[in-house]
Scaffold this motif. Structure first.
Motif, short mmCIF file in Angstrom:
data_model
loop_
_atom_site.label_atom_id
_atom_site.label_comp_id
_atom_site.label_asym_id
_atom_site.label_seq_id
_atom_site.Cartn_x
_atom_site.Cartn_y
_atom_site.Cartn_z
N LEU A 7 -21.93 24.55 -1.37
CA LEU A 7 -22.13 24.25 -2.79
C LEU A 7 -21.19 25.09 -3.63
CD1 LEU A 7 -23.73 23.08 -5.19
CD2 LEU A 7 -25.27 25.01 -4.97
N GLY A 9 -18.57 26.78 -2.67
CA GLY A 9 -17.18 26.45 -2.40
C GLY A 9 -16.76 25.20 -3.15
N GLY A 10 -17.65 24.26 -3.18
CA GLY A 10 -17.34 22.99 -3.84
C GLY A 10 -17.11 23.19 -5.33
N ILE A 11 -18.00 23.97 -5.91
CA ILE A 11 -17.87 24.21 -7.35
C ILE A 11 -16.56 24.91 -7.64
CG2 ILE A 11 -18.83 25.46 -9.31
CD1 ILE A 11 -21.58 24.94 -8.21
N LEU A 13 -13.87 25.13 -5.78
CA LEU A 13 -12.72 24.29 -5.49
C LEU A 13 -12.44 23.37 -6.69
CD1 LEU A 13 -10.61 23.10 -3.59
CD2 LEU A 13 -12.34 21.42 -2.93
N LEU B 6 -13.38 20.77 3.15
CA LEU B 6 -13.65 19.77 2.13
C LEU B 6 -12.43 18.89 1.91
CD1 LEU B 6 -15.55 21.38 -0.84
CD2 LEU B 6 -16.16 19.35 0.46
N PHE C 157 -22.60 17.31 -11.97
CA PHE C 157 -21.83 18.09 -11.04
C PHE C 157 -22.61 18.34 -9.75
CE2 PHE C 157 -20.23 21.98 -9.27
CZ PHE C 157 -18.89 21.69 -9.22
N ALA C 275 -26.58 20.89 -1.01
CA ALA C 275 -25.17 20.82 -0.68
C ALA C 275 -24.95 20.53 0.80
CB ALA C 275 -24.49 22.12 -1.06
#
Lengths: 462, 308, 278
Positions: A7, A9-11, A13, B6, C157, C275
């Motif tokens: 989560l 990392g996604g944000i 990134l 990712l 988001f 996630a």
């Protein structure tokens, strides 16, 4: 449990991508298209000059009923909103008196509802400004007299002298001093509702304990009394809630100083004049010797509560105090005297409230009707019962009979003066408050702090 | 590692569908609200910041270019507010992160009671800012009767006189920042704990066999493994720190002498106490620019682009 | 490694945790005890946690004479409406961002990310003017619209991240069977996303329940006050009546704490699982 990383990392990134990548989309949206170098009229509504009455009022004026007790109408239900500060300090008796009056008014005017709202004084001006700007102003408000110039200047208040047909008749019964607080640039924007001033409220238990037999008559006597109270009762002799105009002006005037010249055009030579400086030096001396409670610098105790608990010997207070004490500290008796006189005399500050109708009100006629009702001798006397000093000359004597302590205030008010009636007063007052803070905290000499204040106030007077 | 995977995923995923109207059907409701109540005000704020904006009926706004911005840089109260905002951030962000890390490490290590403690530490996080701000006004009462003064005077005997917390600028900032840390620790701690539980025990065991002590393991294993989490929390806390408003507004109102003013309290005050909407909007944009730059720098320099 | 050593370190850790937990909880306990004290016991020296005489008067005053029941209802309506609508529209938007390509997608997504970074409060001035011009000040609907706008970016988001990780096979199957994307969204995506939706719902609810500044600016009529402004105004009116202020405050935080304590396992799980496979 690794998911949180994903989560996070996604944000990150995405944020990085947004921040560094895609040069085609520059991060902060710079709205170049709207930079139009010209004057723009903001309001979509047509700019109506203040003096022009809105059409509906003109129509309504023809049906106006002049007497204070009109025949009941069968018109559609009307709700009037009325903002005030009657409940300030937890003053329940005033709220009850108001609600009784409202009930009477509603009974005489079927279909009319008065929705009253007590607003804490500290929030009141901001709340009014916000509501005026936001188009949701109340129909009526009971305003501190010092705000009339500002709100009138903003065009927020209805002109009562042009819109109320019976204005001259009403005016004839009103005491000149309070009436003058409703005037701005040749027109009247409100009616006075109550008047007041601050006089010396002294704590007999503390004075007795310190061996001070009578309240001080002059500022010199005050210093002597304070010394005794400090050593004999270990209490500060005087306390106040801050350094705003309401608190410092009595000292400034009693020492012969002022904020501006009488024409209200210049502060230099007045706010930083010798006499004003002297007043601040006096206060500083009181503070340094422990005669003046440090709560005047802010964040302090509730001065009324301190008085009730015999932690404070005297206050400058107004006619609302008996009501507050009656409901919160019923066992404590209050004693009154004139404010200690300085070199220029015992000059206190005139307070009080005016009642005004807002331009945005859709029910101005009924709002005026409520104003008339609150100014009848009966209503004025009912409010006098709970500490509201009347503004009608014909009921003053009766009011003193009902509330003997009013006599002190009527005596004090003879020499009291009003704070600067000016639309920029809130800004000027902030400058004055800050200068007082700097002086009493010992960060600047009185002269230096007030010189700076004078330089800042001058441009606000134009 | 994560970002790499990712990105790899995104490339290998089947191409997204292109449809004509369906997407907009899904997008429209939220996008409409977002555009009208978020994007439009964002542009409008900038436009307003270029005017001496008048809000009252029958008045005209004057275009002044960047004068509102220039005014801010000449305005000593603005600098005071900026300094206080920065101070609040510099104290509360490390304060929250260090304490939260200690809490998370302790919770990770103990065998039972995790949920109970996590709940207790998280209580302030879910409690409204208004309530805790008023609560702290009460706790930091200036007299001896205030709980904090009483504790310092009569329990631990650090002070001999009550501190007038909210009257003096320094102590008032201490009270405000204490609230900021107290309220925020639980949030970071819960995130850190979840991240700590994601580190495999084998790594620590292997390091222990190699003779690494707890301190070394923390810096060599835990911190690198937690790096994305740490940066994420840091970025969000810094944004939150610059946005401090309610505690200051309710505890001191920026007083005395504007010395506890923060940018947002000053902005609010200018807009709604003096109707200086243009100046207020300019202050908002200055704050937004500061936050944007700081977040950008943090992300760019603190985040290692690729790890194993 | 040695047992006694481990025992010792655990004891120390527990001691530290208990100390920390006390620091977190004591202010609440003090607030609770003050709410049950009469005015004369407020700010007494020494402070006490156990009221000498327990009184319910503060709660009675707050609820009966000060309209707190109504403010509670206002807050509840605003928070529930914001949560429900925000959840659905954010989920729809997130699904579109996760599954479709369409014109303007990137710009929209970057705009959302940008607003995530900016303080909501910076928009309060233009928001004020906008809502005024729409005639929505002093109105719970006006609150909901602005709260929606404030909550959509973060919710979108978070949900987009979750949706991207959902398996597509089921969706393909529905399409082959002739179902529409609308069916997929409601029949497959939403049910599969319950944990993420729950998390988002709780955060949104908390935000709307606690929001202070916009409500303070937008609401003038006391009838439409929400709890946070009611409490702050209440404090202004009764500056020294702390028992009353805290009785009112407990009204506002009790449901939040109840929801949090009862749903917390679910919601921490939701946060972390939100996630999964993202």
């Amino acid at each position: 449990m690794k998911q949180i990383h994903i989560l996070v990392g996604g944000i990150l990134l995405s944020i990085v991508l947004m921040a560094c990548g895609t040069p085609a989309t520059p991060p902060p949206p710079v709205p170049q298209t709207v930079v139009v170098p010209q004057t723009v009229v903001v309001q979509q509504t047509v700019a109506v000059p203040q003096t022009v009455a809105v059409p509906q009022t003109v129509v309504a004026q023809q049906t106006v009923v002049v007497p204070a007790t009109p025949a009941p109408t069968t018109a559609a239900p009307v709700t009037l909103t009325f903002w005030h500060t009657y409940g300030e300090g937890g003053n329940n008796p005033k709220i009850q008196a108001l609600e009784k009056l409202i009930a009477q008014f509603q009974a005489a005017h079927p279909g009319v509802t008065i929705q009253h709202q007590n607003v804490p004084y500290g929030d009141f001006r901001r709340k009014l400004l916000t509501s005026i700007a936001g188009g949701t102003a109340p129909d009526l408000a009971r305003l501190d007299i010092i705000w009339i110039p500002e709100f009138a200047d903003l065009g927020a208040l209805a002109q009562v002298d042009t819109e109320m047909k019976d204005f001259d008749a009403l005016k004839a019964n009103l005491i000149a001093g309070p009436l003058s607080t409703t005037e701005w640039k040749g027109h009247y924007y409100a009616l006075p509702l109550d008047t007041n001033t601050r006089t010396w409220m002294w704590n007999k238990e503390v004075y007795d304990k310190a061996g001070v037999s009578a309240p001080p008559k002059t500022t010199d006597e005050l210093l002597a009394a304070c010394a005794k109270i400090k050593s004999g009762a270990n209490a500060p002799c005087f306390a106040d809630g801050g350094l705003y105009g309401w608190a410092v002006m009595p000292w400034i005037w009693s020492f012969g100083g002022d904020v501006t010249n009488p024409e209200k055009t210049k502060a230099t030579g007045f706010v930083n004049g010798e006499k004003t400086v002297g007043a601040y030096m006096y206060l500083k001396q009181m503070l340094d010797r422990g005669y003046l409670d440090k709560g005047i610098l802010g964040g302090g105790l509730d001065t009324g509560a301190g008085f009730a608990q015999d932690k404070i010997a005297s206050l400058l207070e107004g006619p609302w105090m008996p009501g507050i004490f009656a409901s919160q500290y019923p066992t404590k008796t209050l004693n009154w005297a004139l404010m200690p006189a300085g070199p220029a005399g015992s000059i206190s500050v005139v307070g009080g409230e005016d009642i005004a109708v807002f331009q945005q009100s859709k029910n101005k006629e009924m709002a005026y009707e409520f104003m008339r009702f609150l100014l009848t001798p009966e209503s004025q006397l009912a409010l006098a019962q709970v500490g509201e000093m009347p503004v009608r000359s014909d009921v003053a004597d009766q009011a003193v009979k009902a509330q003997p302590y009013f006599q002190y205030f009527f005596d004090q008010i003879k020499t009291s003066r009003a704070r600067l009636p000016h639309p920029n007063w809130p800004k000027i007052e902030e400058i004055l408050t800050n200068a007082g803070q700097e002086i009493l905290r010992g960060e600047k000499t009185p002269q230096a702090a007030l010189d700076d204040a004078a330089a800042k106030i001058d441009p606000l007077l134009q | 590692m994560r970002s790499l995977s990712l990105r790899a995923r995104a490339e290998s995923a089947p191409p997204k569908r292109r449809l004509f109207l369906t997407p907009y059907f899904f997008v429209l409701p939220a996008a409409l609200v977002f555009a009208v109540f978020m994007l439009y005000p964002l542009f409008e704020a900038f436009r307003m910041s270029l005017f001496d904006w008048k809000i009252t009926p029958g008045t005209t706004s004057l275009f002044v270019g960047f004068e509102n911005y220039a005014h801010a840089f000449r305005d000593e109260v603005f600098w005071m507010a900026l300094r206080n905002t920065a101070l609040y951030t510099l104290v509360t962000v490390p304060g929250q992160m260090i304490l939260a890390m200690l809490v998370a490490l302790a919770l990770d290590a103990v065998p039972r009671g995790k949920v109970l403690f996590r709940t207790l530490f998280y209580l302030p996080v879910v409690t409204s800012w208004v309530v805790v701000s008023l609560l702290f006004v009460y706790l930091f009462e200036s007299s001896e009767a205030g709980l904090v003064n009483y504790f310092l005077m009569h329990i631990v005997h650090i002070i001999s006189e009550p501190i007038p917390w909210l009257r003096e600028p320094g102590p008032a900032m201490v009270a405000i920042m204490t609230l900021g840390i107290w309220k925020g620790v639980g949030w970071s701690a819960v995130i850190f704990l979840a991240a700590l539980q994601g580190i495999s025990a084998e790594l620590h065991e292997a390091a222990m066999i190699d003779g690494a002590n707890g301190w070394q393991r923390f810096w060599r294993i835990t911190v690198p493994m937690l790096r994305p989490t740490l940066v994420f929390v840091l970025v969000l806390l810094v944004i939150g720190g610059f946005n401090v408003f309610i505690p200051v507004y309710l505890m001191t109102g920026g007083n005395p002498l504007h010395r506890t003013e923060t940018i947002l309290t000053y902005m609010y005050n200018q807009a709604f106490n003096f109707l200086e909407f243009g100046y207020g909007a300019a202050l908002s944009y200055i704050l937004a620019a500061i936050i944007f730059v700081i977040s950008f720098v943090q992300i760019k320099f603190l985040r290692q682009p690729v790890e194993v | 490694m040695l047992r006694p050593q481990k025992f010792l370190s655990h004891t120390l850790l527990y001691a530290a945790l208990i100390f920390g937990a006390l620091v977190m909880v004591i202010p609440f306990l003090y607030m609770l005890s003050t709410a049950f004290k009469g005015q004369i016991y407020i700010l007494e020296v020494p402070p006490s946690f156990l009221p000498k005489e327990i009184t319910l008067q503060n709660f009675v005053d707050a609820w009966q004479s000060n309209n707190f029941a109504r403010y509670f209802g206002n807050s509840l309506m605003v928070a529930l409406a914001t949560t429900a609508v925000s959840l659905v529209v954010s989920a729809m938007l997130s699904y579109a961002l996760a599954r479709f390509d369409f014109f303007g997608k990137n710009i929209l997504f970057y705009a959302i990310l940008l607003t995530l970074m900016l303080p909501n409060l910076m928009l309060i001035i233009p928001e004020f003017v906008l809502v005024k011009n729409l005639g929505l000040r002093n109105n719970l609907f006006g609150l909901v619209l602005v709260y929606l706008a404030f909550s959509i970016p973060l919710n979108t988001f978070l949900l987009r991240g979750f949706f991207e990780g959902l398996p597509r096979e089921l969706e393909e199957a529905v399409l082959i069977d002739g179902g529409s994307y609308w069916t997929i969204f409601w029949r497959i995506v939403m049910p599969l996303s319950t944990p993420a939706l729950a998390t988002v719902a709780i955060f949104t609810f908390l935000f709307a329940w606690d929001e202070f500044t916009w409500a303070l600016t937008a609401i003038d009529d006391p009838l439409w006050r929400t709890l946070p402004i009611a409490i702050a105004t209440f404090h202004g009116e009764h500056a020294t009546q702390w028992g009353l202020v805290f009785a009112a405050s407990l009204t506002a935080i009790a449901p939040v704490i109840f929801v949090f304590v009862s749903l917390q396992r679910y919601f921490v799980k939701g946060l972390t699982q939100g996630a999964v496979r993202g």
